[in-house]
Write a protein that holds these residues in place. Sequence first.
Motif, short mmCIF file in Angstrom:
data_model
loop_
_atom_site.label_atom_id
_atom_site.label_comp_id
_atom_site.label_asym_id
_atom_site.label_seq_id
_atom_site.Cartn_x
_atom_site.Cartn_y
_atom_site.Cartn_z
N PHE A 185 -14.56 27.77 -27.63
CA PHE A 185 -13.23 28.32 -27.82
C PHE A 185 -12.55 28.65 -26.49
CE2 PHE A 185 -14.55 30.12 -32.19
CZ PHE A 185 -14.04 29.01 -32.84
N GLU A 186 -13.18 28.34 -25.36
CA GLU A 186 -12.57 28.71 -24.08
C GLU A 186 -11.22 28.02 -23.90
OE1 GLU A 186 -13.42 28.79 -19.27
OE2 GLU A 186 -14.68 27.55 -20.57
N TYR A 187 -11.18 26.72 -24.16
CA TYR A 187 -9.93 25.98 -24.01
C TYR A 187 -9.56 25.23 -25.29
CZ TYR A 187 -10.16 27.17 -19.09
OH TYR A 187 -10.20 27.87 -17.90
N LEU A 212 -24.14 28.45 -30.90
CA LEU A 212 -23.70 29.23 -29.75
C LEU A 212 -22.21 28.99 -29.55
CD1 LEU A 212 -26.58 28.51 -27.19
CD2 LEU A 212 -26.43 30.35 -28.88
N VAL A 213 -21.49 30.04 -29.19
CA VAL A 213 -20.03 29.97 -29.05
C VAL A 213 -19.62 30.40 -27.65
CG1 VAL A 213 -17.83 30.91 -29.86
CG2 VAL A 213 -19.64 30.38 -31.51
N SER A 214 -18.67 29.68 -27.05
CA SER A 214 -18.00 30.14 -25.84
C SER A 214 -16.71 30.84 -26.26
CB SER A 214 -17.66 28.98 -24.91
OG SER A 214 -18.83 28.44 -24.34
N PRO A 215 -16.59 32.15 -26.02
CA PRO A 215 -15.38 32.87 -26.42
C PRO A 215 -14.19 32.50 -25.53
CG PRO A 215 -16.82 34.33 -25.20
CD PRO A 215 -17.57 33.03 -25.37
N PRO A 216 -12.97 32.86 -25.94
CA PRO A 216 -11.79 32.52 -25.16
C PRO A 216 -11.48 33.48 -24.02
CG PRO A 216 -11.13 33.52 -27.22
CD PRO A 216 -12.62 33.40 -27.27
N GLY A 229 -26.10 33.24 -23.11
CA GLY A 229 -25.98 32.34 -21.98
C GLY A 229 -24.70 32.58 -21.20
N LEU A 230 -24.63 31.95 -20.04
CA LEU A 230 -23.50 32.09 -19.14
C LEU A 230 -23.17 30.74 -18.51
CD1 LEU A 230 -24.72 35.24 -17.20
CD2 LEU A 230 -22.69 35.21 -18.65
N LYS A 231 -21.90 30.60 -18.12
CA LYS A 231 -21.49 29.48 -17.27
C LYS A 231 -21.09 30.04 -15.90
CE LYS A 231 -18.38 27.51 -20.06
NZ LYS A 231 -17.41 26.46 -20.46
N ILE A 232 -21.70 29.51 -14.86
CA ILE A 232 -21.31 29.85 -13.48
C ILE A 232 -20.44 28.71 -12.98
CG2 ILE A 232 -22.16 30.17 -11.13
CD1 ILE A 232 -24.53 31.64 -12.28
#
Length: 216
Positions: free
Chosen positions: A46-48, A79-83, A183-186
């Motif tokens: 959901f980030e972009y 797993l979800v990437s938030p906005p 998890g994380l994105k660097i």
Amino acid sequence: MPRINKSIELMELGEPAYVTMVMNELTYDSGREWAKTWADIIWVDFEYNIYDIVGLAKFMHGLKDGGLTASGHVTPTVLVSPPSHCRNPEEVYGNGWQIRALLMTGIHGFIYPQAQEPEAVKAYVTTTRFTSQTIGRDQGLPEGFRGHGGEKVASEILGISPAEYTDKADPWLLNPEGELLLGLKIEDQEGVANADVIASIPGIHLVTAVMGDMVM
């Protein structure tokens, strides 16, 4: 008792967990179709993309109703990437409602974008935890932010009671019985400079480097 989170079970066995990303519309029917995916982890970004939490809730119901996975789990790991981003604690705490709302759909964890500051990562871990969890307080983690009322739908999706969900909806490996994978994105120089500290924060298990933003 078998793990709820398929990917955690695989990692405990020393096996890889394979990931695929959902690119189509999030609906009940698409959830039923994805229930038999070859992948161990379904990543919803959901980030972009449009923050469609209603669609995600329907997708999770479809995943469950699609039948058990080949490994016997209720659903694959989702797993979800938030906005929002994990740049500083103010941004994370200010958008903690996203984490709470997303967890209510029955997902299994997150891949949070743009990790920069260690204190932001601690805030991220904190927003995923119920206030009743005490593991990790002696490691510098604040009291959790999740309260009673958000466990009913999530527990139904995962096939456990609300009381069991409250106990198990906690980050693994911080909590050995936890079923959430954080998890994380660097993605930039600031995150790289803090990468060792970020990766060592209790509750974080998955860290990935993203080259697109790094190049920019």
